[in-house]
Motif scaffolding. Sequence first.
Motif, mmCIF file in Angstrom:
data_model
loop_
_atom_site.group_PDB
_atom_site.id
_atom_site.type_symbol
_atom_site.label_atom_id
_atom_site.label_comp_id
_atom_site.label_asym_id
_atom_site.label_seq_id
_atom_site.Cartn_x
_atom_site.Cartn_y
_atom_site.Cartn_z
ATOM 1 N N PHE A 57 0.822 -1.006 -0.113
ATOM 2 C CA PHE A 57 -0.049 0.175 0.125
ATOM 3 C C PHE A 57 0.878 1.236 -0.005
ATOM 4 O O PHE A 57 2.148 1.199 0.663
ATOM 5 C CB PHE A 57 -1.009 0.211 1.131
ATOM 6 N N ASP A 58 0.536 2.239 -0.639
ATOM 7 C CA ASP A 58 0.985 3.451 -0.519
ATOM 8 C C ASP A 58 0.498 4.590 0.467
ATOM 9 O O ASP A 58 -0.670 4.572 0.574
ATOM 10 C CB ASP A 58 1.109 4.255 -2.030
ATOM 11 N N VAL A 59 1.422 5.259 1.289
ATOM 12 C CA VAL A 59 1.050 6.281 1.963
ATOM 13 C C VAL A 59 1.018 7.452 1.102
ATOM 14 O O VAL A 59 1.928 7.741 0.398
ATOM 15 C CB VAL A 59 1.906 6.520 3.052
ATOM 16 N N PRO A 60 -0.193 8.067 0.898
ATOM 17 C CA PRO A 60 -0.223 9.107 -0.306
ATOM 18 C C PRO A 60 0.730 9.964 -0.012
ATOM 19 O O PRO A 60 1.162 10.484 1.035
ATOM 20 C CB PRO A 60 -1.616 9.704 0.050
ATOM 21 N N PRO A 61 1.420 10.689 -1.003
ATOM 22 C CA PRO A 61 2.368 11.879 -1.025
ATOM 23 C C PRO A 61 1.913 12.965 -0.513
ATOM 24 O O PRO A 61 2.851 13.768 0.123
ATOM 25 C CB PRO A 61 2.780 12.136 -2.601
ATOM 26 N N VAL A 79 0.239 2.374 9.617
ATOM 27 C CA VAL A 79 -0.155 1.754 8.369
ATOM 28 C C VAL A 79 0.584 0.165 8.635
ATOM 29 O O VAL A 79 -0.352 -0.860 8.192
ATOM 30 C CB VAL A 79 0.192 2.296 7.169
ATOM 31 N N ARG A 80 1.752 0.316 8.948
ATOM 32 C CA ARG A 80 2.572 -1.067 9.028
ATOM 33 C C ARG A 80 1.808 -1.816 10.261
ATOM 34 O O ARG A 80 1.478 -2.967 9.736
ATOM 35 C CB ARG A 80 3.888 -0.735 9.309
ATOM 36 N N LEU A 81 1.654 -1.201 11.297
ATOM 37 C CA LEU A 81 0.958 -1.936 12.268
ATOM 38 C C LEU A 81 -0.506 -2.646 11.849
ATOM 39 O O LEU A 81 -0.648 -3.656 12.227
ATOM 40 C CB LEU A 81 0.679 -1.246 13.520
ATOM 41 N N VAL A 196 -6.078 5.393 10.791
ATOM 42 C CA VAL A 196 -5.787 4.271 9.834
ATOM 43 C C VAL A 196 -6.605 3.259 10.221
ATOM 44 O O VAL A 196 -7.113 2.725 11.418
ATOM 45 C CB VAL A 196 -4.306 3.852 10.059
ATOM 46 N N VAL A 197 -7.399 2.742 9.163
ATOM 47 C CA VAL A 197 -8.142 1.497 9.106
ATOM 48 C C VAL A 197 -8.023 0.635 8.111
ATOM 49 O O VAL A 197 -7.937 0.891 6.894
ATOM 50 C CB VAL A 197 -9.777 2.069 9.082
ATOM 51 N N TYR A 198 -7.901 -0.706 8.330
ATOM 52 C CA TYR A 198 -7.523 -1.725 7.438
ATOM 53 C C TYR A 198 -8.536 -2.850 7.556
ATOM 54 O O TYR A 198 -8.622 -3.374 8.787
ATOM 55 C CB TYR A 198 -6.138 -2.277 7.787
ATOM 56 N N ALA A 199 -9.220 -3.178 6.636
ATOM 57 C CA ALA A 199 -10.005 -4.286 6.485
ATOM 58 C C ALA A 199 -9.309 -5.109 5.611
ATOM 59 O O ALA A 199 -9.490 -5.180 4.564
ATOM 60 C CB ALA A 199 -11.539 -3.879 5.980
ATOM 61 N N PRO A 200 -8.992 -6.421 5.979
ATOM 62 C CA PRO A 200 -8.130 -7.442 5.643
ATOM 63 C C PRO A 200 -8.899 -8.430 4.677
ATOM 64 O O PRO A 200 -8.396 -8.721 3.445
ATOM 65 C CB PRO A 200 -7.602 -8.313 6.558
ATOM 66 N N LEU A 205 -7.647 -0.177 2.736
ATOM 67 C CA LEU A 205 -6.973 0.609 3.647
ATOM 68 C C LEU A 205 -7.287 2.017 3.437
ATOM 69 O O LEU A 205 -7.116 2.576 2.445
ATOM 70 C CB LEU A 205 -5.274 0.389 3.541
ATOM 71 N N TYR A 206 -7.734 2.634 4.793
ATOM 72 C CA TYR A 206 -8.228 4.027 4.818
ATOM 73 C C TYR A 206 -7.164 4.815 5.620
ATOM 74 O O TYR A 206 -6.655 4.148 6.697
ATOM 75 C CB TYR A 206 -9.735 4.068 5.524
ATOM 76 N N VAL A 207 -6.705 5.935 5.025
ATOM 77 C CA VAL A 207 -5.683 6.578 5.774
ATOM 78 C C VAL A 207 -6.173 8.254 5.567
ATOM 79 O O VAL A 207 -6.427 8.690 4.554
ATOM 80 C CB VAL A 207 -4.328 6.656 5.308
ATOM 81 N N ALA A 208 -6.113 8.941 6.741
ATOM 82 C CA ALA A 208 -6.478 10.418 6.762
ATOM 83 C C ALA A 208 -5.654 11.041 7.800
ATOM 84 O O ALA A 208 -5.386 10.437 8.956
ATOM 85 C CB ALA A 208 -7.772 10.444 6.751
ATOM 86 N N VAL A 209 -5.391 12.378 7.465
ATOM 87 C CA VAL A 209 -4.699 12.931 8.366
ATOM 88 C C VAL A 209 -5.225 14.389 8.248
ATOM 89 O O VAL A 209 -5.719 14.901 7.332
ATOM 90 C CB VAL A 209 -3.115 13.295 8.097
ATOM 91 N N LYS A 210 -5.437 15.344 9.226
ATOM 92 C CA LYS A 210 -6.124 16.448 9.223
ATOM 93 C C LYS A 210 -5.673 17.419 8.554
ATOM 94 O O LYS A 210 -4.243 17.491 8.501
ATOM 95 C CB LYS A 210 -6.054 16.967 10.971
ATOM 96 N N GLY A 211 -6.267 17.965 7.723
ATOM 97 C CA GLY A 211 -5.809 18.794 6.691
ATOM 98 C C GLY A 211 -5.204 18.397 5.589
ATOM 99 O O GLY A 211 -4.902 19.301 4.649
#
Length: 240
Positions: A57-61, A79-81, A196-200, A205-211
């Motif tokens: 998976f990519d962590v978005p740039p 994300v790794r965990l 971070v939410v991962y549904a195997p 894989l959902y990833v979000a950071v404020k802003g």
Amino acid sequence: MSTNATIGTSSMFLIAAAAAAAAATSVVYASAFGASKPRAGGSRKIGGGNAAKHHHFDVPPEILEDGGCECKDEVILAVRLALEAGENMTQHYHTKGTADENIDDLGISTKSHESDFATAIDVKNENFITAGIKSQFPDHEIIGEETTGTGAIPPLTHKPTWIIDPIDGTTNFASGLPLSCVSIGFCLEGKPYMGVVYAPMTNELYVAVKGRGAYRNGIRLSGCTGEKAGKTLSKAVVCF
């Protein structure tokens, strides 16, 4: 977390499950139907342990680029965990309903009542995630569902705090239903900042950071606009 967990417990751990949506301004998971195309750029590949053999998976740039993000290392770790904890869940899913299934392997233990329970995988995931965080961020606070149990939930402080639901949807997981996930939230100054939410079983894989926006499998989610923006929960279709 069992789907029938008490309101008091679920209200806290909902932060972990929903942080990837709430942390990003005007973005919700339901808007995935209007997702935009991924941007090209120097994304960070994440994959380690058993999770690496299934998907990188990519962590978005947009999250990792310089300036504005206060938790680059935290999101990479989360994300790794989450991916590796999700891998711990797959064996049960793959054997459920087959001759290889052994219900005793789940190690089910009840909490406040019979429908509020945890499995050995819940505990294993929480211990694994907690150890990973402590090894890299020993001064951070951690609130885990299984560690908290039915006791009082520690209050959020201004210290960096992780909130872990090691299996969000334990009832679904134990029943072999694919709608469960690993949820990891991160709070700064007492407020959700990263999730971070991962549904195997759906490999999402959902990833979000404020802003910085919210992403599903590296594709940015768009906020609801127009008529959709005015819809309330009473007019929504909720699947669980």
